[in-house]
Structures are given as C-alpha cells and as structure tokens.
Scaffold this active site. Sequence first.
Site, PDB file in Angstrom:
ATOM      1  CB  CYS A  70      -4.564 -17.573 -17.784  1.00 49.56           C
ATOM      2  SG  CYS A  70      -3.042 -17.207 -18.705  1.00 49.56           S
ATOM      3  CG  HIS A 241      -0.212 -16.674 -15.290  1.00 48.06           C
ATOM      4  ND1 HIS A 241      -1.194 -17.525 -15.741  1.00 48.06           N
ATOM      5  CD2 HIS A 241      -0.535 -16.362 -14.005  1.00 48.06           C
ATOM      6  CE1 HIS A 241      -2.074 -17.727 -14.775  1.00 48.06           C
ATOM      7  NE2 HIS A 241      -1.702 -17.036 -13.701  1.00 48.06           N
ATOM      8  CG  ASN A 266      -3.111 -16.770 -10.428  1.00 43.54           C
ATOM      9  OD1 ASN A 266      -3.503 -17.300 -11.454  1.00 43.54           O
ATOM     10  ND2 ASN A 266      -1.874 -16.895  -9.991  1.00 43.54           N
TER      11      ASN A 266
END
Length: 663
Positions: A70, A241, A266
């Site tokens: 990510c 994250h 996201n």
Amino acid sequence: MGAESGGVVLFEDLDFPANDASLFSDGSTPIARLQGSVIWKRPQEICQSPVLYPEDVSQAHAKQGFLGDCWFLCACSILLKNKHLLHKVFSPDQPFWGDSKYRGSFHFRFWKHGHWREVTIDDSLPCINSTPCFSRCHSPNAFWVSLLEKAYAKLHGSYERLWAGQVYEAMVDLTGGLAECWSLGDVGTEDRLKPERDRDEVRRRRLDLNLLNSMMDACAISCSTHSNPGVSGCSEPDQHHALSVMEWVDVKKVNGTEVRLLRLKNPWGRCSWGGAWMEGGEGWGSVDHVYALTLQSRLKDGEFWLDINEFLSEFDDVTVGYPISEEGHLQSIYTGGVLKHSQQLAGRWLKGFSSGGSRNSSSYTSNPKFWLKVSEKAEVLVSLLQHRKWMKADESRRTCHEGGSDTTHQRYHAIALHMWKVQKKHFNLSRTVNQPPHASTHCHTYDREVVLPGLLEPGFYLLIPSCYQHGAEANFLIRVFSSSPASLSALKSPAPPLPIAANAEWETQHFRGSWVKGRTAGGSRNFTSHRENPCFPFTVSEDSTRPMGVNIKITLHQGAADSDLLPIGFHVYKVPDGDMSEAWVDPVASCVPHCYTPDVSLSCRLSPGLYHAVPSTYQPDCSSDFTLSVARIINRKVVQSKECLGKAIQEVSSISVMTSQFT
C-alpha cells in the site's frame, strides 16, 4: 525464445522470469501461500481490449491485491497528479497492445542512489485464474499500475521485497525529489527517552495543512496508521497501513461554525469509514443538505470523508511528497518557493575509519564531513539518504514470525545530520562540534532519508552525517536543494596510517584504458553489463606479502576535465586457476561508492594469486579515458655497497666527459 503473438515473437525477460523466482525472495511474507497457484498472463490474455490508462481518470488509481505494498500504491498518486512525472517514469511513446510495433516489453525509470535507472520488463503478470493477483487499476482493462509495480519489484529483486515499506521512499524513487513524514501525535515521554537520541533537543515537525493549501493539487499526501481502529474490514490488527489524502475542504455548518473534512482513499478499495462522516453518519446532518450531497457524490471506490479531529486521532503520521515543476525544480512545502539549484555528493561510513557514531561518542569527528557554501541568503534543504541493507533470508523469516510490524531498524541504521555555521579561515573542528549546532535533524532515526530545512545566511556551513552506532557501515548520499546558488564539497579526512616497514620498496604498473560506449563502458555492478568493462591483470607473489600491513595500492585517474567528471570506482577480483568467469561473483576489494573526483584510490592487503582490477563508471555507456596504477610492495634484500665516496664522484665525472665528447 519469446512467446508468439500474431506471428511476432514477444520479449521474455530472462532476468525477471515469469516464475516463482520473481515472486519470492525468502518466503517470509503471507504471499508465500500463493506458491503453486500463480499463473502468468499477458494483458491481451486477461481481457479483450487492454489499455495503459482508462478514459476516466478516477478509474486509473491503484487497487491493492494480495501484496502488502500500500505504501508504494499511495506514492503512485503523485504520478497521476503530475503527467510530466509520470512520463519521466513511464515514457508515453512506447508501443502497446494493438500497435504493430508492440513486442511485449516496457521500459521504466526509477531514481536510485542519486541516478535515474532504467528497468525493462516483459508484460507477463502474475495471476490467480485470469485476474492479476497483485495491484491493478480500478478499471479492469487498464494496466499501467500492474506494469509499474512489476518494474518496481524487479528493481528490488522480487515482488515479495515490496511487502511493507515507507511511502516517502517510493515517492522519492518515483520522482527523484524529496518527501517528509510529519507526526500527527504529541512527543511523549517514550519519544524523549529513546536510546537513539543524542544530546540535541528532540524536535518533531507537526502537520500544518494550511501550508499545503496552494500545493494540494501538485504534491502527493498520504497518511498511515499502525492499528487501523476506525477502518472496517481490516484483516490483520497492528498492521501498518497507508491511505492517500485526496483533498480537504473547510465546510460551514448550519450553526455557523466550520469543520475541516478530508477525503481519503484506501488502496484496498473495499473498506469504509466507521466515523461520523460515513454514509448516513450523524455528521452530515450538521451541514446544508445540498452541499452534503455534493461532497458525497465525489466519493469513488474505497474513498470516505472524515473530519480533522477524527483524522488526528486515528492516524499516526502524514507523508508529503514535494511538488516538482515541469522544469524539474523542487518546490518547498514550507514556503512554496522554487528551489532551482541542486547538487549531491556520495559518502560512506566505514568501520575503523569514518564511522564515528553519534555526538555522544568521542570519535564523532571521524565521521565524513562536508562544506556547504552559501553565497547569498537562501532557503536550503539538505537531505541525508542512506542505502538500504538487506536482511538475510533466515533473519527476514524470524522477523516476520515474531510479528514485528516496524522493521525499519532491520533495513536501515539510525542516522542524523548536524550543521554548524563556521568561519572557515579560523575553523577548529573539535571546538566547533562541542558547540550547539546551527541546525540538526532530531534524534537519530531509522529512516532511509532525513531532511534538514532552513533559511541560511551567506557563509560556510559544516555538515556532519552520522549513524548512532559507532562502527556502523553504509553508503549514503548528501543532497542540497536551494533557492540560490550554493556549493557542496567534501572535507578531506587524513588517511589512516599504513603499517608499512620503513625500508619497503614499491613497484608500480601503469595501465592506460578507455570506457567506450557500447563496447567497454559496462557501468557498475548494479548492471549486467558490468563485465564489459576493461580488466587489468596483476599478480601478488609470496615476496609481496608481509605478516601484517598493506601490500597493494591501486589508483584510478580519469582523464575528463573537472566540469565533465564521471562517478568512478573499481573492483578487484581474484581469478582462481586463471578462469575469470568464476571470479565475477564477489570482489575481494572495492573502491566504492563511485565518486565524481579525478582520482579514487584504495590501499589493501591481498594474498598471493592472480587478480583483475576492473575500473568502471557508475552508469553504463559513459565514455572517458583513464589510467590505472597498481603498486605492489617488494621485499628485496638490502645489498651493502662497498663503493667509497671518492669512487662514486670519479664515475660521475667520467660519464660527464664521455657525454661531452659525443655532443
């Protein structure tokens, strides 16, 4: 041989093949469970009409797959915001599917260790069934993200090596610029007492979005959390994250007060926010109904709104990538000013020579030192970037099994950068470093890069980069960005004394050679063409060795003018049984990193045998002439002369007479 498509042979990348060797490095991450399930398909085998980019820009954003990268995907948003940066990384004139010139290969460029490095891949992508198992665009027939991710994985050695990282690292690799991580939390007692800190006051910059209002559309902004308390659908607690900050707006409530809302994305593309500003949340009732619907209509897959208080409480830090103009100039996130001038120098912390540790250590002054000359008042950004150290396979597996989410200390040393303003003519090193620095980064941190911003008056500044641990070894890069001209130079340290006997003699060989583009300019060991560089053989005999001390001195001199200097270095390989093909695995001695200097040299001790010295430039295809000198110690027995002074004078006189008779 490559696969065929319509009678055309397609490129197959043998250096990053379509098999498990490209997927896994040590099997230490959760993607190891994919072994045996992955098949490789080209885009035209995945969908009927593949394209690089979709027509709808919102569908071009990355959607994360099974790979924990990510951090890389959030950094990619800076490319979508700035086409000139995207085109530098991924040239737009490359043929793709449907083009008669398409051959199944794509070329990318990434900034690595101070230079842009080209990476070529084929377009075979790892899939589960017929779907790419790692990152892809929200549009199922667009493939720029999947190809970029594959090229970045090749740069690192495997897809698995992209598991877990820092957003700012990827931002720098994609732009060649700077990125900073800003803390959202307070500096607590634990931070103040960290053992990595030295005697300097701990300072952590806090986020101020107002500084970035005018640059919102140009810079990439990402936020990260270690616990994901408010994001639903998270599969693993305590997992780092990262999410992208798409925009923020100041919204007037019906009661007359204002609230700042931020729109986040996201990369999982499936999680929703569970706070007051989720769909149907109580926060929307405090805003004009029509305006509330307008804001909600902006949401795309994986996006949600939250207010500034939720943002500050739920996330740990924010990463900001500096904007870069179409001319390639960095823009300050502090003042908005354009920093048109930049330069860099490579350095190295070497145990026993230039790795003096933090200011707590008495050997601190042995660290590398640099002069920064500022001619007029200027905004200056100085960064210290260290090269990554890779863990061995067993160490990587152990770290993963122990469940540690913060492994930056396994990848990097704790580093810091200090700056003193000095009067160069009256400079005293020990007296200077005992004074408080003019500026410094906060306590030593396990980051790849630390940045020191400031408004500097004209004069000389001493820069000292350091690792917290005395004796730590790493290569690094000092970079300077400034609004007006400034000069950066290395302060030469005296060489350590060499344990050589007083009566030692040296025999020197001189080799002349050239790096010729396309023939003998193979570049550094980072490139497969390294073996194309000239090789110069020399031997070390038993007579050249001593019980202790240096017995070989090698110097490489390039013939370029000072304004055209190339980064040069060399490696020494031992040749077993005269077979050079077996010698390329590892050098026995090296003079690196490559430096922009006329000469580089190395003194070392080598055991008896045959060796090849291989000089190189950092990048391939850089042409220049050079001279390589190899000096070997000679252990000759001392011969006692029986000549007397008078006889020596008489011989010289006779030679003079003979010479005069024939002239």
